[in-house]
Design a protein around this motif. Structure first.
Motif, PDB file in Angstrom:
ATOM      1  N   SER A 135       0.814  -1.212   0.000  1.00 50.13           N
ATOM      2  CA  SER A 135       0.000   0.000   0.000  1.00 50.13           C
ATOM      3  C   SER A 135       0.851   1.267   0.000  1.00 50.13           C
ATOM      4  CB  SER A 135      -0.923   0.015   1.219  1.00 50.13           C
ATOM      5  OG  SER A 135      -0.166   0.073   2.425  1.00 50.13           O
ATOM      6  N   LEU A 136       2.105   1.153   0.460  1.00 49.63           N
ATOM      7  CA  LEU A 136       2.992   2.309   0.548  1.00 49.63           C
ATOM      8  C   LEU A 136       4.276   2.064  -0.224  1.00 49.63           C
ATOM      9  CD1 LEU A 136       2.651   3.106   4.371  1.00 49.63           C
ATOM     10  CD2 LEU A 136       1.514   4.288   2.485  1.00 49.63           C
ATOM     11  N   LEU A 137       4.828   3.138  -0.780  1.00 48.58           N
ATOM     12  CA  LEU A 137       6.116   3.098  -1.462  1.00 48.58           C
ATOM     13  C   LEU A 137       7.126   3.860  -0.618  1.00 48.58           C
ATOM     14  CD1 LEU A 137       7.849   2.489  -4.029  1.00 48.58           C
ATOM     15  CD2 LEU A 137       7.180   4.767  -4.835  1.00 48.58           C
ATOM     16  N   TYR A 138       8.211   3.188  -0.244  1.00 44.98           N
ATOM     17  CA  TYR A 138       9.280   3.799   0.555  1.00 44.98           C
ATOM     18  C   TYR A 138      10.460   4.112  -0.349  1.00 44.98           C
ATOM     19  CZ  TYR A 138       6.912   2.438   4.894  1.00 44.98           C
ATOM     20  OH  TYR A 138       6.017   2.311   5.923  1.00 44.98           O
ATOM     21  N   LEU A 139      11.029   5.303  -0.170  1.00 44.67           N
ATOM     22  CA  LEU A 139      12.148   5.755  -0.989  1.00 44.67           C
ATOM     23  C   LEU A 139      13.297   6.157  -0.078  1.00 44.67           C
ATOM     24  CD1 LEU A 139      11.913   8.127  -4.050  1.00 44.67           C
ATOM     25  CD2 LEU A 139      13.570   8.575  -2.243  1.00 44.67           C
ATOM     26  N   LEU A 140      14.447   5.562  -0.286  1.00 38.37           N
ATOM     27  CA  LEU A 140      15.659   5.896   0.467  1.00 38.37           C
ATOM     28  C   LEU A 140      16.482   6.902  -0.325  1.00 38.37           C
ATOM     29  CD1 LEU A 140      17.610   5.257   2.895  1.00 38.37           C
ATOM     30  CD2 LEU A 140      18.604   3.479   1.427  1.00 38.37           C
ATOM     31  N   ASP A 141      16.769   8.049   0.283  1.00 41.64           N
ATOM     32  CA  ASP A 141      17.599   9.054  -0.390  1.00 41.64           C
ATOM     33  C   ASP A 141      18.653   9.586   0.575  1.00 41.64           C
ATOM     34  OD1 ASP A 141      16.317  10.862   1.277  1.00 41.64           O
ATOM     35  OD2 ASP A 141      15.487  12.107  -0.326  1.00 41.64           O
ATOM     36  N   ASP A 142      19.368  10.635   0.174  1.00 40.14           N
ATOM     37  CA  ASP A 142      20.450  11.184   0.992  1.00 40.14           C
ATOM     38  C   ASP A 142      19.960  11.765   2.313  1.00 40.14           C
ATOM     39  OD1 ASP A 142      22.550  10.522  -0.601  1.00 40.14           O
ATOM     40  OD2 ASP A 142      22.691  12.453  -1.622  1.00 40.14           O
ATOM     41  N   LEU A 143      18.675  12.128   2.365  1.00 40.39           N
ATOM     42  CA  LEU A 143      18.153  12.821   3.540  1.00 40.39           C
ATOM     43  C   LEU A 143      17.362  11.906   4.472  1.00 40.39           C
ATOM     44  CD1 LEU A 143      16.947  16.091   1.759  1.00 40.39           C
ATOM     45  CD2 LEU A 143      19.139  15.648   2.878  1.00 40.39           C
ATOM     46  N   GLY A 144      17.151  10.662   4.077  1.00 41.69           N
ATOM     47  CA  GLY A 144      16.392   9.733   4.913  1.00 41.69           C
ATOM     48  C   GLY A 144      15.452   8.873   4.095  1.00 41.69           C
ATOM     49  N   ILE A 145      14.218   8.747   4.556  1.00 40.09           N
ATOM     50  CA  ILE A 145      13.213   7.915   3.885  1.00 40.09           C
ATOM     51  C   ILE A 145      11.963   8.741   3.625  1.00 40.09           C
ATOM     52  CG2 ILE A 145      11.665   5.931   4.166  1.00 40.09           C
ATOM     53  CD1 ILE A 145      13.903   4.570   5.759  1.00 40.09           C
ATOM     54  N   VAL A 146      11.475   8.695   2.386  1.00 40.74           N
ATOM     55  CA  VAL A 146      10.241   9.365   1.995  1.00 40.74           C
ATOM     56  C   VAL A 146       9.197   8.290   1.730  1.00 40.74           C
ATOM     57  CG1 VAL A 146       9.195  11.122   0.534  1.00 40.74           C
ATOM     58  CG2 VAL A 146      11.671  11.078   0.828  1.00 40.74           C
ATOM     59  N   VAL A 147       7.968   8.521   2.191  1.00 39.49           N
ATOM     60  CA  VAL A 147       6.899   7.536   2.024  1.00 39.49           C
ATOM     61  C   VAL A 147       5.786   8.142   1.170  1.00 39.49           C
ATOM     62  CG1 VAL A 147       5.306   5.969   3.184  1.00 39.49           C
ATOM     63  CG2 VAL A 147       7.454   6.618   4.308  1.00 39.49           C
ATOM     64  N   TYR A 148       5.360   7.382   0.138  1.00 44.68           N
ATOM     65  CA  TYR A 148       4.262   7.793  -0.734  1.00 44.68           C
ATOM     66  C   TYR A 148       3.181   6.722  -0.723  1.00 44.68           C
ATOM     67  CZ  TYR A 148       7.786  10.982  -2.744  1.00 44.68           C
ATOM     68  OH  TYR A 148       8.759  11.930  -2.926  1.00 44.68           O
ATOM     69  N   ASP A 149       1.948   7.130  -1.022  1.00 46.85           N
ATOM     70  CA  ASP A 149       0.881   6.160  -1.254  1.00 46.85           C
ATOM     71  C   ASP A 149       1.183   5.444  -2.567  1.00 46.85           C
ATOM     72  OD1 ASP A 149      -1.743   5.236  -2.499  1.00 46.85           O
ATOM     73  OD2 ASP A 149      -2.421   5.797  -0.501  1.00 46.85           O
ATOM     74  N   ALA A 150       1.267   4.117  -2.537  1.00 42.01           N
ATOM     75  CA  ALA A 150       1.697   3.368  -3.713  1.00 42.01           C
ATOM     76  C   ALA A 150       0.669   3.418  -4.841  1.00 42.01           C
ATOM     77  CB  ALA A 150       1.974   1.913  -3.334  1.00 42.01           C
ATOM     78  N   GLN A 151      -0.599   3.656  -4.511  1.00 42.13           N
ATOM     79  CA  GLN A 151      -1.639   3.668  -5.543  1.00 42.13           C
ATOM     80  C   GLN A 151      -1.853   5.059  -6.142  1.00 42.13           C
ATOM     81  OE1 GLN A 151      -2.891   0.742  -6.599  1.00 42.13           O
ATOM     82  NE2 GLN A 151      -1.517  -0.169  -5.064  1.00 42.13           N
ATOM     83  N   THR A 152      -1.808   6.082  -5.313  1.00 42.98           N
ATOM     84  CA  THR A 152      -2.077   7.440  -5.796  1.00 42.98           C
ATOM     85  C   THR A 152      -0.810   8.241  -6.043  1.00 42.98           C
ATOM     86  OG1 THR A 152      -2.197   8.384  -3.566  1.00 42.98           O
ATOM     87  CG2 THR A 152      -4.226   7.428  -4.486  1.00 42.98           C
ATOM     88  N   GLY A 153       0.302   7.843  -5.399  1.00 45.80           N
ATOM     89  CA  GLY A 153       1.546   8.598  -5.513  1.00 45.80           C
ATOM     90  C   GLY A 153       1.618   9.786  -4.581  1.00 45.80           C
ATOM     91  N   LYS A 154       0.621   9.965  -3.712  1.00 49.69           N
ATOM     92  CA  LYS A 154       0.604  11.128  -2.817  1.00 49.69           C
ATOM     93  C   LYS A 154       1.602  10.960  -1.674  1.00 49.69           C
ATOM     94  CE  LYS A 154      -4.160  12.549  -3.738  1.00 49.69           C
ATOM     95  NZ  LYS A 154      -5.509  12.813  -3.147  1.00 49.69           N
ATOM     96  N   PHE A 155       2.248  12.073  -1.317  1.00 54.38           N
ATOM     97  CA  PHE A 155       3.218  12.097  -0.227  1.00 54.38           C
ATOM     98  C   PHE A 155       2.528  11.778   1.101  1.00 54.38           C
ATOM     99  CE2 PHE A 155       5.034  14.737   3.226  1.00 54.38           C
ATOM    100  CZ  PHE A 155       6.269  14.117   3.348  1.00 54.38           C
ATOM    101  N   GLN A 156       3.201  10.947   1.939  1.00 58.06           N
ATOM    102  CA  GLN A 156       2.672  10.583   3.244  1.00 58.06           C
ATOM    103  C   GLN A 156       3.509  11.172   4.382  1.00 58.06           C
ATOM    104  OE1 GLN A 156      -0.329   8.545   3.461  1.00 58.06           O
ATOM    105  NE2 GLN A 156      -0.239   9.316   1.358  1.00 58.06           N
ATOM    106  N   GLU A 157       4.809  10.909   4.353  1.00 64.77           N
ATOM    107  CA  GLU A 157       5.677  11.424   5.413  1.00 64.77           C
ATOM    108  C   GLU A 157       7.140  11.292   5.022  1.00 64.77           C
ATOM    109  OE1 GLU A 157       5.949   9.163   9.048  1.00 64.77           O
ATOM    110  OE2 GLU A 157       5.285   7.333   8.050  1.00 64.77           O
ATOM    111  N   ARG A 158       7.979  12.006   5.752  1.00 60.60           N
ATOM    112  CA  ARG A 158       9.431  11.852   5.627  1.00 60.60           C
ATOM    113  C   ARG A 158       9.992  11.469   6.984  1.00 60.60           C
ATOM    114  NH1 ARG A 158      14.140  12.629   3.146  1.00 60.60           N
ATOM    115  NH2 ARG A 158      13.322  13.375   1.156  1.00 60.60           N
ATOM    116  N   GLU A 159      10.958  10.541   6.973  1.00 60.38           N
ATOM    117  CA  GLU A 159      11.555  10.063   8.213  1.00 60.38           C
ATOM    118  C   GLU A 159      13.072  10.222   8.158  1.00 60.38           C
ATOM    119  OE1 GLU A 159      12.083   5.855  10.705  1.00 60.38           O
ATOM    120  OE2 GLU A 159      10.738   5.962   8.973  1.00 60.38           O
ATOM    121  N   GLU A 160      13.633  10.757   9.218  1.00 55.42           N
ATOM    122  CA  GLU A 160      15.085  10.874   9.334  1.00 55.42           C
ATOM    123  C   GLU A 160      15.670   9.550   9.804  1.00 55.42           C
ATOM    124  OE1 GLU A 160      18.419  13.371  11.944  1.00 55.42           O
ATOM    125  OE2 GLU A 160      16.260  13.684  12.267  1.00 55.42           O
TER     126      GLU A 160
END
Length: 373
Positions: A135-160
């Motif tokens: 249900s969610l898409l997690y993205l690992l980048d230089d600043l931490g982890i970004v979470v999007y709704d996997a179906q709509t693509g909408k931003f959910q949260e950012r985690e350090e």
């Protein structure tokens, strides 16, 4: 006399029955012991022969093929990572640094996020992964982890990520919310594989030598699989806060000797220049019956290895570059690949697969296939 004759026949039948059962018992024991040898400590041993396949045409059966249809502004170039669920394909294009979602029939859905410094944006994507229920898409980048709704693509949260060396972690697997496995290729880091939860971490595997920055995790059903360290060929499962051996590829010849496993980048360059060995599992995925691994081999060639988890049959051979296929994932029933039509040679059998669509002007095709045997 008739009684004696009957008794004699009964005795002979009993004796034959005894020997028959004895032979059957011996045969069963041999087969059973063979299976136990193949699954010692729960590990499936797959023996990779030196007799490699040169033509994959008769080994793969294609089920479906669909052209990936973008828009004038969506031009896929370098497919760095793909995720697949029941309804869609999510593709990270490493060249454009964008994430796109397509339906499994090839129709474009939407772009997910964009590059930037806002909380909802990402900087230098390292990996993407689904949550366990997709249900969610997690993205690992230089600043931490970004979470999007996997179906709509909408931003959910950012985690350090609260680690001493957060930018060193390159790959991600999601266990649960704020609970991950992370991969660090640097030999001087906390650990090659760590379990991270709410700012605390546990070192699950310490490599002690140089690692390639390649694929490290994949999921099958509810299991997270962990690819081996450089020079090793045991794929593990994450189980109860530890790593348990699952698959062991045993090469008949050509595997990198233990004494040559590099402990530094300089040693790695020295070993890799020889180009003599099978040395690294670059990616892997599996169906209910088969497991696939892409392994670097002699002369810097990539090798496909398909191993049957039920009967230990192994098919292996150089990756057919003339077919333009990039295997990207799987589900329980089949494997999936992207076909790059510009890389398919004129005499490749893959031409028949894509030309059957009547869309030879398309560049990328999404295909599903299964392995014979």
């Amino acid at each position: 006399k008739d009684y004696e004759k009957c008794f004699y026949q009964f005795a002979c039948q009993t004796k034959m029955s005894y020997y028959t059962h004895f032979l059957l018992l011996v045969l069963f024991s041999l087969v059973f012991c063979s299976c136990i040898r193949k699954t010692t400590n729960g590990t499936i041993a797959l023996e990779v022969s030196s007799n490699h396949i040169s033509d994959w045409k008769d080994k793969l059966v294609f089920d479906e093929c669909h052209a990936l249809k973008g828009t004038d502004s969506i031009m896929l170039s370098t497919i760095s990572k793909c995720l697949i669920d029941d309804e869609q394909i999510i593709i990270y294009d490493g060249k454009s640094r964008k994430i796109f979602a397509f339906r499994k029939d090839g129709q474009f859905i939407h772009q997910i996020g964009c590059e930037g410094r806002a909380n909802s944006e990402y900087m230098n994507v390292k990996d993407i992964a689904f949550s366990s229920d997709h249900s969610l898409l997690y993205l690992l980048d230089d600043l931490g982890i970004v979470v999007y709704d996997a179906q709509t693509g909408k931003f959910q949260e950012r985690e350090e990520i609260k680690l001493p060396d957060p930018t060193n972690y390159r790959k991600l697997a999601v266990i649960a919310s704020k609970h991950y496995l992370l991969f660090n290729p640097h030999e001087d880091g906390l650990g090659e594989i760590i379990e991270y939860r709410d700012g605390e971490w546990t070192d699950l595997r310490k490599a002690g030598f140089y690692q390639l920055d390649c694929g490290r995790f994949y999921t099958f059903k509810d299991k997270i699989r962990i690819l081996p360290s450089y020079g090793d060929f045991k794929i593990c499962s994450f189980n109860n806060e530890s790593l348990a051996p699952f698959i062991d590829f045993e090469f008949e010849e050509g595997a990198l000797p233990d004494e040559l496993k590099p402990k530094s980048f300089r040693e790695f360059l020295s070993v890799s220049e020889e180009r003599r060995w099978f040395d690294c599992v670059l990616s892997a995925c599996e169906t209910s019956s088969w497991i696939y691994a892409n392994v670097t081999g002699p002369k810097d060639k990539s090798y496909w290895i398909f191993g049957n988890k039920e009967n230990s049959t192994v098919l292996s051979g150089p990756m057919p570059t003339e077919d333009g296929m990039q295997i990207i994932g799987s589900d329980e029933g089949c494997f999936y690949a992207i076909i790059h039509s510009e890389l398919v040679s004129e005499d490749s059998y893959i031409q028949n697969v894509i030309n059957g669509l009547g869309q030879s002007n398309e560049n990328l095709f999404f295909v599903s296939f299964h392995v014979k045997g």
